[in-house]
Each structure stands twice: as C-alpha cells, then as structure tokens.
Scaffold this active site. Structure first.
Site, mmCIF file in Angstrom:
data_model
loop_
_atom_site.group_PDB
_atom_site.id
_atom_site.type_symbol
_atom_site.label_atom_id
_atom_site.label_comp_id
_atom_site.label_asym_id
_atom_site.label_seq_id
_atom_site.Cartn_x
_atom_site.Cartn_y
_atom_site.Cartn_z
ATOM 1 N N GLY A 201 0.943 -0.916 -0.054
ATOM 2 C CA GLY A 201 -0.031 -0.286 0.143
ATOM 3 C C GLY A 201 0.562 0.945 0.165
ATOM 4 O O GLY A 201 1.206 1.432 1.140
ATOM 5 N N GLY B 152 2.012 5.317 3.222
ATOM 6 C CA GLY B 152 2.820 3.666 2.928
ATOM 7 C C GLY B 152 4.005 4.211 2.782
ATOM 8 O O GLY B 152 4.713 3.849 2.408
ATOM 9 N N SER C 28 1.346 6.892 14.768
ATOM 10 C CA SER C 28 0.943 8.121 14.357
ATOM 11 C C SER C 28 2.448 9.477 14.706
ATOM 12 O O SER C 28 3.071 9.553 14.401
ATOM 13 C CB SER C 28 0.325 8.418 15.920
ATOM 14 O OG SER C 28 0.321 9.931 16.361
ATOM 15 N N LYS D 258 -3.934 3.068 20.560
ATOM 16 C CA LYS D 258 -3.740 4.472 19.235
ATOM 17 C C LYS D 258 -5.403 5.037 18.925
ATOM 18 O O LYS D 258 -5.760 6.075 18.823
ATOM 19 C CB LYS D 258 -3.707 3.885 17.883
ATOM 20 C CG LYS D 258 -3.955 4.452 16.139
ATOM 21 C CD LYS D 258 -2.761 6.031 16.602
ATOM 22 C CE LYS D 258 -2.552 6.578 15.401
ATOM 23 N NZ LYS D 258 -3.628 6.955 14.345
ATOM 24 N N HIS E 228 -5.745 7.739 21.826
ATOM 25 C CA HIS E 228 -4.442 8.536 21.980
ATOM 26 C C HIS E 228 -4.689 9.735 20.859
ATOM 27 O O HIS E 228 -5.645 10.867 20.811
ATOM 28 C CB HIS E 228 -3.519 8.295 20.823
ATOM 29 C CG HIS E 228 -2.450 9.253 20.106
ATOM 30 N ND1 HIS E 228 -3.711 9.879 18.755
ATOM 31 C CD2 HIS E 228 -1.556 9.942 20.413
ATOM 32 C CE1 HIS E 228 -2.615 10.469 18.114
ATOM 33 N NE2 HIS E 228 -1.121 10.140 18.871
ATOM 34 N N ASN E 229 -6.180 9.121 19.921
ATOM 35 C CA ASN E 229 -6.719 10.256 18.808
ATOM 36 C C ASN E 229 -8.066 10.789 19.740
ATOM 37 O O ASN E 229 -8.164 11.551 18.961
ATOM 38 C CB ASN E 229 -7.569 9.234 17.876
ATOM 39 C CG ASN E 229 -6.312 8.480 16.855
ATOM 40 O OD1 ASN E 229 -4.785 8.766 16.659
ATOM 41 N ND2 ASN E 229 -6.619 9.060 15.124
ATOM 42 N N GLU F 169 -5.813 13.322 21.112
ATOM 43 C CA GLU F 169 -7.075 14.488 20.280
ATOM 44 C C GLU F 169 -7.660 15.121 19.964
ATOM 45 O O GLU F 169 -6.976 16.700 20.309
ATOM 46 C CB GLU F 169 -5.821 13.749 18.915
ATOM 47 C CG GLU F 169 -5.386 14.667 17.961
ATOM 48 C CD GLU F 169 -5.060 13.608 16.531
ATOM 49 O OE1 GLU F 169 -5.551 13.789 15.753
ATOM 50 O OE2 GLU F 169 -3.615 13.063 16.579
ATOM 51 N N HIS G 74 -35.462 -1.175 40.164
ATOM 52 C CA HIS G 74 -34.006 -1.782 40.177
ATOM 53 C C HIS G 74 -33.219 -2.173 40.796
ATOM 54 O O HIS G 74 -32.133 -2.471 40.568
ATOM 55 C CB HIS G 74 -33.390 -0.821 39.046
ATOM 56 C CG HIS G 74 -34.096 -0.677 37.451
ATOM 57 N ND1 HIS G 74 -33.962 -1.996 36.548
ATOM 58 C CD2 HIS G 74 -34.756 -0.176 36.792
ATOM 59 C CE1 HIS G 74 -34.571 -2.054 35.371
ATOM 60 N NE2 HIS G 74 -34.928 -0.728 35.685
#
Length: 481
Positions: free
Chosen positions: A10, A15, A129, A183, A186-187, A190, A453
């Site tokens: 890719g 890539g 990243s 990851k 992480h995003n 971000e 409940h």
C-alpha cells in the site's frame, strides 16, 4: 530471491513515507507492493536512492522477503485490509508476520489476529501516529501482537520511530488488539486537545477582540512553558497564515465545519461500553458534529441569547492568563480520562499495558506530543496502581493553581454565550470526581420506583427495594448480580 527484511503493502502517502523512512535506516532493505504497479514504479522513479525491491505480485513480494517475513500493510481500513491479509496469508508461512499499520478498529484487529493465528502466521495491529511527516521522519508507534513477533519487529520499528530524550517512541503495547486500542484512545485525546485549544482561541478572540495574528503570538508564548506541545505550536502557525486570495486571516476563510474520520467516536462508544466517563473527549466529538449541521445552525441563528455587550473581561491580560490555566487543567482531565479508558480496556481484554510506557512513546512523533507527558510517566512510576491520573501529586498541584481561573472562564463563557463545551464538561467531571456525595442516590431511587431496579444503602449490607405501589415499606431484595 530474498533480499528485503521488511516489506510495505500500500503505497499511498503514508505507506510511501514509511517505506522511505524504513529504507533510510541502516540495516533495512525494503520490499514494496501496490495493487496497481504504476504507484510502485512512481516511488521507484522518485526515490532511486532507497534501493527498494519492487514486486508485481504477492508471490514475488513474499519471495523477496527474508524469513521470518514481515510485511506492513498501509491500506484503507475495513474490507481493503481484509483483502490484503487474505492475499498475504496465501503466500506467507508459519512464523511470518503481517502488520496492519492503518487506523483499524481494535475489535477488528482482535478478530483478524485470531483468524490469522490459526494459520501459524503472526498478526500485529500497530497504531502509527504523526501523520505524513511523522511517517517519513519518525512516528510514534503502538504495536500489539505476540511476543514472538516483537522479537523480529522490535528492532525494525525502533529504527524508524521518533526519538524523545534518547528513547525510541515505540513499545510492545500488548497482545492482539492492544496497539490499535491505545492508538484509538490517543486519537480521542487528540480530539479533546484540539477542541480545548479551539475554545481557548475563541474565548480570547471574542473576549478581547485580538486578531488571529495577535493570538498566534499568545500561543507561541504559551508553547515556551508548561503547555509546550505540537498542537499548541501548529495552532500559532495556522493563526498566522494569511489567505493569498483575500488577504484575510486563513482561519476566517476556512468553513467552520470540522471533519472526523471516526476514531474519536470509537473512543466514546468504547468508553460507554466499558463504563468509563470520557466526557471531555465526547464533547469534542459532539462539537465537530454540531459544527457540521449548517441547516440546524442557520435555523437557530436567531434564537435568544445574552446581550453581546453584557460581558467583556475588565482586564484582558488577566483573562488570557485565566484561559491558559483553564486550558492546562482541561488538558490534564482529557489525558486522565484517556488513561482511565486504557486501564479499563486492559482489564476487559486481558492486556498488560504499562501506562508509563505509553506516556513515554507519546513524547515524540505523535500528534499529542507534549512536555507534560513526562509527568504522566513519573506519576505511574511512583504509583502504578494510581486510581485516576488527576490524583497524582503533580496534577493535584496543577488543579490547585488552575481551578479558580478555570471556574471563572467557564462562568464567563456561559454569561457571554460563547460555547465552551470541552472546558465546561472537563470542569464538571473534575467536580463530580471529587464530590463527597453525588445525586446518583436520587437516580437510583427513581429507577427503583419505576422499574424495581433496587438500591443499596449506606448503612446496611444487601440490596433493597421499596414497595412504591404498595405500603412503601422497604424489603430486602435478591441481588440479581
């Protein structure tokens, strides 16, 4: 004939840049393959110095790799990734390694790892990243996968990772989907970080009337102190940019509708499943969603709001410093919530994720790299079982110094009608976390009233139910859990 120790499948921008990065490091020879050969040829023509080993078929690609073979897939997440994995499994052998470096959903990685493992081939989900520049010059890398695969991959990934304070920004995160899970978080952080910075800019601009260029200088100054980070740095660059066509600040020409690729939403959805509040991240995701609803916003433009002249800071410099402190405190909450989600995910999926190591590998290469990540590493080194990052001594001090300004900024935003959802929700989370008693007691009472409940008491063991439709006596209930 085997010539390469690592291959890339890719060759779009990410890539291609990773392939170039790999080829530039001593000891690496890189095999390359793309579904359409034209792209492979273009990369060969543009970078003859890389010494790439091209392949026109998957079999040629496999034959060009030394054993155990290692291939890094950089294709679109989803069906495209599955298709490449299927082709590589046909030409790889037990002990070989397939690495998915895309932004895959971690549950897909768990599924793929399980399926590929049955063939004897190792499958690794690696979060990468840093964007295009990071891919070329040194990203932060978060690989999962087996211990066996890390033996081969570790040295290769360390060779291309960003370096922070002498240490490569890569670590073996955990097994199967652990890398892509981290990851994803992480995003999510971000998203929160970017929204908080945008809110800080908006408050300063609307509160003080400063121009984008003047606010750029403020952010550049902030970047010299405790807020030093990649996102603060690039914010100053964006705010300084002038549009060549109109002569206006570029930020005033860009349509105010923020895009998203899904990882922020995944973070929130996963946190909901895990029962972890990530309210700052959620508000950042929702803020992007709201920005992208032009018809609703146009319809609501005439809704009543406060008098535009009802609030302005009496002391602009003091207000700006207050925004800085509010931003710092809210950023700490975003990271604290993110690490809470990592802890919960590790427990749910059986991963041994070392939180301090994650903070370390985020110090360089990645989008959320920031000075205070070292403080996170230190906090977990001092107390690996820390219940919440915000309770570590360093961050307790940050909250003590910031909270008055933080509260004032959130109140000022509300009085002025300036939306600051990430600031406000971060503060509400902080107050909820530190509260001696929450109104959840009333919620439990309501749940028991309409749905039987049950509830627990503060003074007795057991589970109870009030006979609301009867004589309202309390009975001990059988705990369904």
């Amino acid at each position: 004939m085997a010539q390469a120790n690592i291959g890339v499948v890719g060759l779009a921008v990410m890539g291609s840049n990773l392939a170039r990065n790999l080829a530039s490091r001593e000891g690496n020879t890189v095999a390359i393959f793309n579904r359409t050969y034209e792209r492979t040829q273009t990369l060969l023509d543009e970078h003859p110095e890389a010494g790439f080993v091209p392949a026109k078929t998957y079999q040629e690609f496999a034959d060009s790799l030394s054993k155990p073979r290692a291939a890094l897939i950089m294709v679109q997440a989803g069906k495209g990734t599955d298709a490449v994995i299927d082709e590589l499994v046909k030409v790889f052998e037990p002990g070989d390694i397939i690495v998915d470096g895309g932004n895959a959903l971690f549950t897909d990685t768990i599924r793929r790892e399980k399926a590929v493992r049955e063939t004897g081939i190792n499958f690794v989900g690696a979060g990468i990243s840093g964007g295009e520049e990071g891919a070329l010059h040194g990203p932060s890398i978060m690989p999962g996968g087996s211990d066996e695969s890390w033996v081969t991959l570790g040295p290769i990934l360390k060779s291309i990772a960003a370096v922070a304070e002498g240490e490569p920004c890569v670590t073996h995160v955990g097994h199967d989907g652990a890398g892509h899970f981290v990851k994803m978080i992480h995003n999510g952080i971000e998203y929160a970080d970017m929204q908080l910075i945008a809110e800080a800019y908006d408050l300063i601009r609307r509160g003080t009337g400063k121009t984008p260029a003047e606010i750029a200088d403020i952010f550049a100054e902030w970047n010299k102190g405790e807020l030093e980070s990649y996102l603060i740095e690039i914010t100053a660059e964006v705010l300084r940019q002038v549009d060549a066509k109109t002569g206006k600040p570029l930020v005033d020409v860009i349509l105010d509708q923020a895009g998203a690729k899904g990882t922020g939403a995944w973070t929130v959805q996963t946190a909901l499943d895990l029962g972890v509040p990530v309210s700052g991240i959620a508000e950042a995701v929702f803020a992007r969603s709201l920005s992208s609803k032009p018809a609703q916003r146009a319809a609501a433009a005439s809704l009543p709001g406060p008098d535009e002249n009802a609030w302005h800071p009496a002391d602009a410099e003091k207000f700006i410093e207050g925004v800085r402190l509010a931003l710092y405190a809210s950023k700490v909450i975003a990271y604290s919530q993110g690490f809470d989600a990592i802890v919960a995910g590790a427990e749910q999926y059986g991963w041994d994720i070392k939180k301090g190591e994650i903070a370390k590998i985020w110090r360089g290469g990645c989008i959320i790299r920031a000075r205070f990540l070292n403080r996170i590493t230190e906090a977990y080194a001092e107390n690996p079982g820390l219940d919440a990052l915000v309770t570590a001594p360093f961050f307790v001090d940050v909250m003590a110094k910031s909270q008055d300004a933080w509260r004032n900024v959130v109140a000022d935003a509300a009085h002025a009608g300036i939306p600051a959802p990430a600031f406000a929700s971060s503060l509400a989370y902080y107050d909820g976390l530190r509260a001696d008693r929450l109104p959840a007691a009333l919620v439990q009472g309501q749940r028991d009233f309409f749905g039987a409940h049950t509830y627990k008491r503060v003074d007795l063991d057991g589970t109870f139910h009030t006979l609301w439709s009867g004589d309202r006596t309390e009975i001990e209930a059988v705990d369904s859990h």
